[in-house]
Design a protein around this motif. Structure first.
Motif, PDB file in Angstrom:
ATOM      1  N   GLN A 106       0.843  -1.196   0.000  1.00  0.00           N
ATOM      2  CA  GLN A 106       0.000   0.000   0.000  1.00  0.00           C
ATOM      3  C   GLN A 106       0.876   1.243   0.000  1.00  0.00           C
ATOM      4  N   ALA A 107       0.515   2.209  -0.820  1.00  0.00           N
ATOM      5  CA  ALA A 107       1.153   3.527  -0.791  1.00  0.00           C
ATOM      6  C   ALA A 107       0.312   4.457   0.075  1.00  0.00           C
ATOM      7  N   PHE A 108       0.980   5.280   0.880  1.00  0.00           N
ATOM      8  CA  PHE A 108       0.311   6.244   1.752  1.00  0.00           C
ATOM      9  C   PHE A 108       0.829   7.645   1.446  1.00  0.00           C
ATOM     10  N   ALA A 109      -0.086   8.600   1.394  1.00  0.00           N
ATOM     11  CA  ALA A 109       0.286  10.007   1.343  1.00  0.00           C
ATOM     12  C   ALA A 109       0.408  10.529   2.765  1.00  0.00           C
ATOM     13  N   LEU A 110       1.319  11.469   2.982  1.00  0.00           N
ATOM     14  CA  LEU A 110       1.521  12.059   4.306  1.00  0.00           C
ATOM     15  C   LEU A 110       0.952  13.466   4.312  1.00  0.00           C
ATOM     16  N   ASP A 111       0.118  13.760   5.313  1.00  0.00           N
ATOM     17  CA  ASP A 111      -0.465  15.093   5.390  1.00  0.00           C
ATOM     18  C   ASP A 111       0.533  16.074   6.028  1.00  0.00           C
ATOM     19  N   ALA A 112       0.088  17.300   6.257  1.00  0.00           N
ATOM     20  CA  ALA A 112       0.987  18.342   6.757  1.00  0.00           C
ATOM     21  C   ALA A 112       1.573  17.998   8.120  1.00  0.00           C
ATOM     22  N   ALA A 113       0.874  17.172   8.887  1.00  0.00           N
ATOM     23  CA  ALA A 113       1.360  16.762  10.207  1.00  0.00           C
ATOM     24  C   ALA A 113       2.217  15.504  10.136  1.00  0.00           C
ATOM     25  N   GLY A 114       2.373  14.951   8.923  1.00  0.00           N
ATOM     26  CA  GLY A 114       3.158  13.735   8.779  1.00  0.00           C
ATOM     27  C   GLY A 114       2.373  12.472   9.044  1.00  0.00           C
ATOM     28  N   LEU A 115       1.045  12.551   9.035  1.00  0.00           N
ATOM     29  CA  LEU A 115       0.208  11.388   9.285  1.00  0.00           C
ATOM     30  C   LEU A 115      -0.182  10.729   7.962  1.00  0.00           C
ATOM     31  N   PRO A 116      -0.138   9.378   7.878  1.00  0.00           N
ATOM     32  CA  PRO A 116      -0.373   8.701   6.594  1.00  0.00           C
ATOM     33  C   PRO A 116      -1.852   8.454   6.303  1.00  0.00           C
ATOM     34  N   HIS A 117      -2.190   8.550   5.006  1.00  0.00           N
ATOM     35  CA  HIS A 117      -3.524   8.243   4.507  1.00  0.00           C
ATOM     36  C   HIS A 117      -3.363   7.443   3.216  1.00  0.00           C
ATOM     37  N   PRO A 118      -4.174   6.407   2.996  1.00  0.00           N
ATOM     38  CA  PRO A 118      -4.016   5.587   1.788  1.00  0.00           C
ATOM     39  C   PRO A 118      -4.052   6.421   0.516  1.00  0.00           C
ATOM     40  N   ALA A 119      -3.102   6.151  -0.385  1.00  0.00           N
ATOM     41  CA  ALA A 119      -3.050   6.804  -1.693  1.00  0.00           C
ATOM     42  C   ALA A 119      -3.389   5.745  -2.741  1.00  0.00           C
ATOM     43  N   GLY A 120      -4.666   5.530  -2.947  1.00  0.00           N
ATOM     44  CA  GLY A 120      -5.105   4.482  -3.847  1.00  0.00           C
ATOM     45  C   GLY A 120      -5.301   3.174  -3.116  1.00  0.00           C
ATOM     46  N   PRO A 121      -5.842   2.171  -3.816  1.00  0.00           N
ATOM     47  CA  PRO A 121      -6.099   0.874  -3.183  1.00  0.00           C
ATOM     48  C   PRO A 121      -4.816   0.077  -2.989  1.00  0.00           C
ATOM     49  N   PRO A 122      -4.823  -0.911  -2.082  1.00  0.00           N
ATOM     50  CA  PRO A 122      -3.667  -1.794  -1.963  1.00  0.00           C
ATOM     51  C   PRO A 122      -3.475  -2.607  -3.240  1.00  0.00           C
ATOM     52  N   VAL A 123      -2.223  -2.950  -3.531  1.00  0.00           N
ATOM     53  CA  VAL A 123      -1.889  -3.645  -4.771  1.00  0.00           C
ATOM     54  C   VAL A 123      -1.365  -5.039  -4.436  1.00  0.00           C
ATOM     55  N   PRO A 124      -1.879  -6.102  -5.072  1.00  0.00           N
ATOM     56  CA  PRO A 124      -1.357  -7.455  -4.815  1.00  0.00           C
ATOM     57  C   PRO A 124       0.094  -7.581  -5.279  1.00  0.00           C
ATOM     58  N   VAL A 125       0.890  -8.321  -4.512  1.00  0.00           N
ATOM     59  CA  VAL A 125       2.287  -8.541  -4.885  1.00  0.00           C
ATOM     60  C   VAL A 125       2.488  -9.882  -5.585  1.00  0.00           C
ATOM     61  N   ALA A 126       1.405 -10.658  -5.728  1.00  0.00           N
ATOM     62  CA  ALA A 126       1.482 -11.977  -6.359  1.00  0.00           C
ATOM     63  C   ALA A 126       2.450 -12.887  -5.616  1.00  0.00           C
ATOM     64  N   GLY A 127       2.476 -12.740  -4.302  1.00  0.00           N
ATOM     65  CA  GLY A 127       3.304 -13.569  -3.448  1.00  0.00           C
ATOM     66  C   GLY A 127       2.694 -13.631  -2.064  1.00  0.00           C
TER      67      GLY A 127
END
Length: 360
Positions: free
Chosen positions: A77-98
């Motif tokens: 999963q990729a997360f965006a960080l807001d101005a306080a440095g707190l993470p929020h999902p940036a798009g859906p989670p992606v399968p790693v095929a593993g």
């Protein structure tokens, strides 16, 4: 993002952020964000997010924070960080095929995961904004080792780009080997990394993690099944790794000592020290490398202040060391003596099922 505590502290001026992964299946809160005091090194929890199950390992890119979900059907999963440095999902989670991804790292325009259960490495393209593409390209490891319980099949445990940025090293506990992958192309359209070479280590060692010496010419491979550090010479021009010696990370024959399971290794930025977390004995091994980096010396073992230290991290200044203690559910931090490398415990913060510490 959850918790009154996180919202109450967002406005405070702090000098940095730390992100702590944890196992939600064992009572963890997912990714915990903490402010780090630049003067004392103390951590103050700001909040947490359980948007991704079992985010056991984290990595930081220029635009995003990334986490693996260490589950049967592995995700990243990729997360965006807001101005306080707190993470929020940036798009859906992606399968790693593993299955069971336990580590991840960035190399060029790729995000790579080490998939422990399926014994493979997955590569996902990173878009210019830091979000993830797919599907994943998968390198499947082959082989086994002599341990009938832990080495019946491959178990990729770490994937790490070398300092030159040309190669990726994949550490496999199940096959007692390190695979060197290339090319690390800046453009995902040039193709995913492929195996360039495989270097065998002594059978039954169970290599888990590695770290590079500050010079870039040495690699220290920490073994889990035997409490040993394997020293290797590294040629970044040829992509060649050569084992040259081994050093213990736990004293032999200590009375009443538990079996040692090393987990994580950190090298100092000045090239003078190594620190290794050792579960079972619940210690930090201190090794001096200033005399001869190819022959590190075990100088001390220090109690980690918790149980089952799964990860170690050094702060950007190189002055403090942080340990994620999975079974005691906390992160402890230490002030490092600049002359001896000895860590002196300075504090701790509760983080249930902590598995990883990352400075952001």
């Amino acid at each position: 993002m959850t918790g009154r505590e996180g919202r109450a502290r967002v406005g405070q001026v702090q000098e940095g952020r730390v992100y702590i992964g944890s196992f939600t299946s064992a009572g963890g809160r997912g990714i915990t964000t903490a402010a780090v005091d630049g003067r004392t090194g103390a951590l103050t929890v700001l909040g947490s997010t359980d948007a991704l199950p079992d985010p056991s390992y984290l990595a930081r890119g220029p635009h995003r924070l990334y986490a693996v979900s260490e589950a049967e059907h592995g995700l990243v999963q990729a997360f965006a960080l807001d101005a306080a440095g707190l993470p929020h999902p940036a798009g859906p989670p992606v399968p790693v095929a593993g299955a069971g991804p336990t580590h991840l790292g960035l190399a060029g325009s790729w995000l790579l995961t080490a998939n422990y259960t399926s014994g493979s490495v997955s590569a996902l393209p990173v878009r210019p904004d830091g979000t993830l593409g797919g599907p994943a390209a998968v390198l499947t490891h082959r082989g086994s080792g002599p341990d009938p319980e832990r080495q019946q099949s491959p178990h990729a445990h770490q994937v790490l780009a070398d300092p030159s940025g040309r190669w990726v090293l994949s550490v496999d506990l199940g096959t007692d080997s390190v695979r060197i992958c290339a090319p690390v192309a800046p453009d995902p359209g040039a193709g995913a990394p492929s195996v360039h070479a495989e270097v065998r280590l002594p059978p039954g060692n169970g290599p888990r993690h590695l770290a590079f010496h500050a010079s870039g010419a040495l690699v220290y491979v920490l073994n889990e099944l035997r409490p040993l550090l394997t020293v290797c010479r590294w040629d970044a021009t040829a992509g060649f790794l050569e084992p040259v010696g081994e050093v213990p990370v736990a004293p032999e024959g200590a009375p009443g000592s538990a079996r040692a399971y090393p987990s994580a290794i950190v090298a100092s930025p000045d090239g003078r020290f190594l620190w290794a977390a050792v579960r079972g004995t619940d210690t930090i091994a201190v090794l001096a490398t200033a005399g001869n980096p190819a022959e590190p010396q075990l100088t001390a073992t220090v109690p980690v202040g918790g149980r089952w230290p799964r990860d170690l991290a050094l702060d950007p200044s190189g002055q403090r060391l942080y340990a994620a203690n999975e079974r005691s559910g906390d992160v402890t931090w230490f002030a490092v003596d600049p002359q001896t490398g000895l860590p002196h415990r300075a504090g701790s913060v509760p983080v249930p099922a902590a598995s990883c510490v990352l400075f952001g």
